[in-house]
Design an enzyme around this catalytic site. Structure first.
Site, mmCIF file in Angstrom:
data_model
loop_
_atom_site.group_PDB
_atom_site.id
_atom_site.type_symbol
_atom_site.label_atom_id
_atom_site.label_comp_id
_atom_site.label_asym_id
_atom_site.label_seq_id
_atom_site.Cartn_x
_atom_site.Cartn_y
_atom_site.Cartn_z
ATOM 1 N N CYS A 95 1.666 10.574 -3.522
ATOM 2 C CA CYS A 95 0.553 10.495 -4.474
ATOM 3 C C CYS A 95 0.307 11.861 -5.114
ATOM 4 O O CYS A 95 1.064 12.282 -5.973
ATOM 5 C CB CYS A 95 -0.689 9.915 -3.808
ATOM 6 S SG CYS A 95 -1.953 9.367 -4.982
ATOM 7 N N HIS A 185 1.370 4.760 -1.292
ATOM 8 C CA HIS A 185 0.975 5.369 -0.012
ATOM 9 C C HIS A 185 1.674 4.685 1.167
ATOM 10 O O HIS A 185 1.125 3.747 1.759
ATOM 11 C CB HIS A 185 -0.538 5.281 0.160
ATOM 12 C CG HIS A 185 -1.291 6.245 -0.688
ATOM 13 N ND1 HIS A 185 -1.553 7.546 -0.302
ATOM 14 C CD2 HIS A 185 -1.819 6.114 -1.929
ATOM 15 C CE1 HIS A 185 -2.217 8.163 -1.253
ATOM 16 N NE2 HIS A 185 -2.387 7.319 -2.263
ATOM 17 N N GLU A 187 1.888 5.814 4.068
ATOM 18 C CA GLU A 187 1.187 6.194 5.305
ATOM 19 C C GLU A 187 -0.061 5.359 5.574
ATOM 20 O O GLU A 187 -0.610 5.401 6.687
ATOM 21 C CB GLU A 187 0.806 7.684 5.249
ATOM 22 C CG GLU A 187 -0.426 8.035 4.448
ATOM 23 C CD GLU A 187 -0.267 8.030 2.931
ATOM 24 O OE1 GLU A 187 -1.128 8.617 2.262
ATOM 25 O OE2 GLU A 187 0.693 7.419 2.413
#
Length: 239
Positions: A95, A185, A187
């Site tokens: 990001c 994302h 994660e």
């Protein structure tokens, strides 16, 4: 054994941090390499950046900062990114990290001309992505969580687009042979994604999107999550 470094460029919202930890914890867990040391460098606190040749590789986190605001740590971080590229130490940006790599290498970052992209979205892997080592074993289309209002508006020279979707043409980019960035994302799990939707509720409404609809569309994103583990495997293979 050289460590993996996570470059921390910010923190999540306090309540999310209390209940789900923070960016660096999510990334460390996703890398899946408990036997290798992971060090955290928080550039927002002026932690010195490590020499590229001392690292197995690095991940640059997301941030609530905007690249266009040029936070105090950006100049030094951009210089370090250029050194990482020259050293060919593996580097992954997520990001904000994706965007700051682009800027460091001569690209342009700005607000998306339409609105913000949030929620669980489909990502399309392009032909270069199908052949890229970071996306090994990934399907042509997969779901990922996204939360951003800024985007790469112009790519650096020699950058290769690996994945896109209808909103964002540069969802994944290989900037150099061992330097990657993803706008989505990998994660974040679905619980974290839901928390972000509530925090961004006002912005979502202002953009003309439905918060309830975005919540209903949330899904688990195992393929996106597998990207971090694959990056960890790349680091091990290159030592």
């Amino acid at each position: 054994m050289k460590p993996i470094t996570i470059i921390k460029t910010g923190s999540t919202f306090p309540d999310i941090k209390t209940n789900h930890d923070d960016f660096e914890t999510w990334i460390a867990k996703g890398l899946g390499h408990a036997t290798r040391a992971i060090e955290i460098i928080d550039v927002t606190l002026h932690h010195p950046l490590p020499q590229p040749d001392s690292l197995a590789g690095a991940v640059i986190t997301g941030s609530h900062d905007n690249v266009t605001d040029n936070p105090h740590y950006c100049s030094e971080l951009e210089s370090w990114i250029r050194r990482m590229v020259i050293s060919e130490a593996p580097l992954l940006g997520i990001c904000f990290g994706h965007q700051i790599i682009a800027k460091a290498l001569g690209g342009v970052v700005d607000f998306h001309p339409v609105s913000l992209e949030v929620g669980t979205k489909e990502i399309q892997l392009l032909e270069p992505g199908q052949k890229d080592m970071l996306f090994q074993g990934m399907p042509d289309r997969f779901k990922a969580h996204v939360f951003h209002s800024q985007s790469i508006r112009k790519l650096p020279e020699k950058a290769v687009v690996l994945a896109k979707n209808s909103f964002e043409p540069y969802q994944a980019v290989r900037f150099a042979p061992r330097t990657w960035g993803v706008q989505f994302h990998p994660e974040a799990d679905d619980a974290i994604a839901k928390c972000y939707l509530f925090h961004l509720a006002d912005n979502i409404r202002k953009s003309g999107q439905s918060l309830n609809q975005l919540i209903a569309q949330l899904e688990k994103t195992p393929y996106a999550a597998a990207l971090l583990e694959q990056f960890g495997r790349i680091l091990s293979a290159m030592e």
